[in-house]
Design a protein around this motif. Structure first.
Motif, PDB file in Angstrom:
ATOM      1  N   UNK A 203       0.795  -1.230   0.000  1.00  0.00           N
ATOM      2  CA  UNK A 203       0.000   0.000   0.000  1.00  0.00           C
ATOM      3  C   UNK A 203       0.826   1.279   0.000  1.00  0.00           C
ATOM      4  N   UNK A 204       2.148   1.173   0.204  1.00  0.00           N
ATOM      5  CA  UNK A 204       2.998   2.354   0.217  1.00  0.00           C
ATOM      6  C   UNK A 204       3.763   2.546  -1.096  1.00  0.00           C
ATOM      7  N   UNK A 205       3.571   1.658  -2.047  1.00  0.00           N
ATOM      8  CA  UNK A 205       4.248   1.780  -3.337  1.00  0.00           C
ATOM      9  C   UNK A 205       3.451   2.662  -4.294  1.00  0.00           C
ATOM     10  N   UNK A 206       4.140   3.333  -5.251  1.00  0.00           N
ATOM     11  CA  UNK A 206       3.437   4.150  -6.238  1.00  0.00           C
ATOM     12  C   UNK A 206       2.375   3.325  -6.951  1.00  0.00           C
ATOM     13  N   UNK A 207       1.247   3.976  -7.203  1.00  0.00           N
ATOM     14  CA  UNK A 207       0.143   3.281  -7.855  1.00  0.00           C
ATOM     15  C   UNK A 207      -0.933   2.863  -6.885  1.00  0.00           C
ATOM     16  N   UNK A 208      -0.544   2.522  -5.660  1.00  0.00           N
ATOM     17  CA  UNK A 208      -1.518   2.144  -4.639  1.00  0.00           C
ATOM     18  C   UNK A 208      -1.633   3.183  -3.523  1.00  0.00           C
ATOM     19  N   UNK A 209      -0.518   3.841  -3.206  1.00  0.00           N
ATOM     20  CA  UNK A 209      -0.504   4.708  -2.029  1.00  0.00           C
ATOM     21  C   UNK A 209      -1.545   5.815  -2.126  1.00  0.00           C
ATOM     22  N   UNK A 210      -1.750   6.347  -3.325  1.00  0.00           N
ATOM     23  CA  UNK A 210      -2.727   7.419  -3.497  1.00  0.00           C
ATOM     24  C   UNK A 210      -4.159   6.891  -3.518  1.00  0.00           C
ATOM     25  N   UNK A 211      -4.311   5.586  -3.641  1.00  0.00           N
ATOM     26  CA  UNK A 211      -5.647   5.002  -3.708  1.00  0.00           C
ATOM     27  C   UNK A 211      -6.136   4.472  -2.372  1.00  0.00           C
TER      28      UNK A 211
ATOM     29  N   UNK B 296       9.342  15.874  -1.660  1.00  0.00           N
ATOM     30  CA  UNK B 296      10.251  14.982  -2.372  1.00  0.00           C
ATOM     31  C   UNK B 296       9.560  13.667  -2.679  1.00  0.00           C
ATOM     32  N   UNK B 297      10.246  12.556  -2.405  1.00  0.00           N
ATOM     33  CA  UNK B 297       9.622  11.240  -2.590  1.00  0.00           C
ATOM     34  C   UNK B 297       8.624  10.910  -1.488  1.00  0.00           C
ATOM     35  N   UNK B 298       8.719  11.578  -0.359  1.00  0.00           N
ATOM     36  CA  UNK B 298       7.931  11.187   0.810  1.00  0.00           C
ATOM     37  C   UNK B 298       6.470  11.605   0.680  1.00  0.00           C
ATOM     38  N   UNK B 299       5.603  10.772   1.253  1.00  0.00           N
ATOM     39  CA  UNK B 299       4.169  11.055   1.307  1.00  0.00           C
ATOM     40  C   UNK B 299       3.710  10.773   2.737  1.00  0.00           C
ATOM     41  N   UNK B 300       3.070  11.760   3.357  1.00  0.00           N
ATOM     42  CA  UNK B 300       2.622  11.646   4.746  1.00  0.00           C
ATOM     43  C   UNK B 300       1.105  11.680   4.800  1.00  0.00           C
ATOM     44  N   UNK B 301       0.531  10.814   5.647  1.00  0.00           N
ATOM     45  CA  UNK B 301      -0.923  10.674   5.719  1.00  0.00           C
ATOM     46  C   UNK B 301      -1.302  10.119   7.086  1.00  0.00           C
ATOM     47  N   UNK B 302      -2.577  10.190   7.479  1.00  0.00           N
ATOM     48  CA  UNK B 302      -2.989   9.610   8.769  1.00  0.00           C
ATOM     49  C   UNK B 302      -2.855   8.091   8.753  1.00  0.00           C
ATOM     50  N   UNK B 303      -2.547   7.515   9.926  1.00  0.00           N
ATOM     51  CA  UNK B 303      -2.477   6.062  10.039  1.00  0.00           C
ATOM     52  C   UNK B 303      -3.890   5.489  10.030  1.00  0.00           C
TER      53      UNK B 303
ATOM     54  N   UNK C 155      -3.167  10.913  17.998  1.00  0.00           N
ATOM     55  CA  UNK C 155      -2.876  11.456  16.664  1.00  0.00           C
ATOM     56  C   UNK C 155      -1.710  10.655  16.123  1.00  0.00           C
ATOM     57  N   UNK C 156      -1.885  10.025  14.963  1.00  0.00           N
ATOM     58  CA  UNK C 156      -0.900   9.072  14.462  1.00  0.00           C
ATOM     59  C   UNK C 156      -0.788   9.226  12.954  1.00  0.00           C
ATOM     60  N   UNK C 157       0.398   9.604  12.486  1.00  0.00           N
ATOM     61  CA  UNK C 157       0.619   9.799  11.052  1.00  0.00           C
ATOM     62  C   UNK C 157       1.758   8.907  10.568  1.00  0.00           C
ATOM     63  N   UNK C 158       1.712   8.599   9.273  1.00  0.00           N
ATOM     64  CA  UNK C 158       2.719   7.740   8.634  1.00  0.00           C
ATOM     65  C   UNK C 158       3.347   8.511   7.487  1.00  0.00           C
ATOM     66  N   UNK C 159       4.649   8.323   7.303  1.00  0.00           N
ATOM     67  CA  UNK C 159       5.351   8.893   6.154  1.00  0.00           C
ATOM     68  C   UNK C 159       6.043   7.776   5.384  1.00  0.00           C
ATOM     69  N   UNK C 160       5.617   7.532   4.153  1.00  0.00           N
ATOM     70  CA  UNK C 160       6.346   6.646   3.255  1.00  0.00           C
ATOM     71  C   UNK C 160       7.575   7.407   2.773  1.00  0.00           C
TER      72      UNK C 160
END
Length: 319
Positions: free
Chosen positions: A51-59, A73-80, A87-92
């Protein structure tokens, strides 16, 4: 800073250490390294359906209330999606699924994503990293996790509470004396930009700590680039010692803690994941809450000094 005593046995010794401020305990048994419980890192993780790879992460990943994720940059941050904090967030961190080494930009951008998501939180914040499944990563795709809760977690709370009493008793901050003691004892790690040292009462194997010149997560942006540069060097050091897996946590305080608490990072190495490895966490760590450590902190600092002499582009130390 700590109390210690040794018990001799036929193969060597066990050194028991207790951190005076917090009462945290550990036992160091260097001879246990001879068991060869680790092994060479064998990357066997595929990116199918990650789910953190391009193509799925945005879906498949959640979005913040504004309907967006944070892209730096390459990183994408979103709620867990499955939080275990208020409050819990994840950064790929990267586009790539399996990453043996990281660039300075990748680390700095990912940390920036975390700070952007966490800096408006007014309570107790930490930024955390489990790298590889043997370090507890639920997904091998490299990612950071940011937490914020109403109360500090067990480890930082010990320093926050005892640090207040230390300041009342001695008229100065505890972490000032930690730095002086590390420099005096030779446990400091020269050749880094920020102040890193081998912690004398380790809570994990080869624990290295950074005392940050700040208190809150919002201030972390001021030293984030330097922290990322140091982290790259230290992870290379771990790899040269034979381990790729690690855990990292950066603990922050609040403005009211400024006189008695310094934000700090704890970094520990873990056994690499492969079929021949034995976990470095067992009943002593999980049930007794008392880690068994294989490496003396003084030897770790000495090994770093040899490593740093041959390290290219050693940054200038900022005092």
């Amino acid at each position: 800073m700590f109390t210690s005593f040794r018990t001799e046995h036929t193969e060597g010794f066990i050194e028991y250490r207790v951190e005076d401020l917090t009462g945290l305990r550990t036992r160091i048994c260097p001879e246990r390294l001879k068991r060869g419980i680790g092994g060479v890192y064998i990357p066997t993780y595929k990116d199918e359906d990650c789910p953190f790879c391009p193509g799925l992460i945005e879906e498949v990943t959640p979005v913040f209330p504004d309907g967006k994720r944070i892209h730096i940059g390459e990183s994408i941050t979103f709620p867990n999606l499955y939080p275990f904090a208020a409050y819990h967030v994840v950064t790929s961190i990267t586009h790539e699924h399996s990453v043996p080494t990281f660039t300075h930009k990748q680390i700095a951008d990912a940390l920036s994503g975390q700070v952007t998501a966490l800096k408006k939180q007014s309570e107790y914040v930490s930024i955390n990293w489990n790298y590889l499944p043997s370090a507890g990563a639920s997904l091998p795709h490299p990612h950071l996790q940011g937490l914020c809760d109403h109360q500090p977690d067990t480890l930082p709370s010990r320093y926050l509470l005892a640090g207040e009493q230390y300041h009342k008793t001695h008229g100065r901050g505890y972490f000032e004396d930690v730095r002086k003691d590390a420099e005096r004892s030779g446990r400091d790690l020269p050749g880094t930009i920020l102040f890193w040292y081998a912690h004398p009462v380790p809570i994990g194997e080869r624990e290295i700590r950074c005392l940050l010149p700040l208190t809150t997560v919002a201030e972390f942006s001021d030293v984030l680039e330097d922290f990322a540069a140091d982290l790259i060097s230290l992870l290379g050091f771990y790899r040269d010692l034979g381990t790729s897996a690690f855990n990292m946590a950066i603990f922050f305080g609040q403005n009211k803690d400024r006189n008695t608490f310094s934000a700090f990072c704890s970094l520990i190495s873990r056994i690499n994941p492969n079929p021949l490895s034995t976990s470095d966490t067992a009943f002593m760590e999980r049930l007794h809450l008392e880690p068994v450590i294989l490496t003396l902190p003084e030897e770790l600092a000495s090994t770093w000094r040899e490593y740093a002499q041959n390290m290219p582009n050693v940054p200038t130390i900022i005092n």
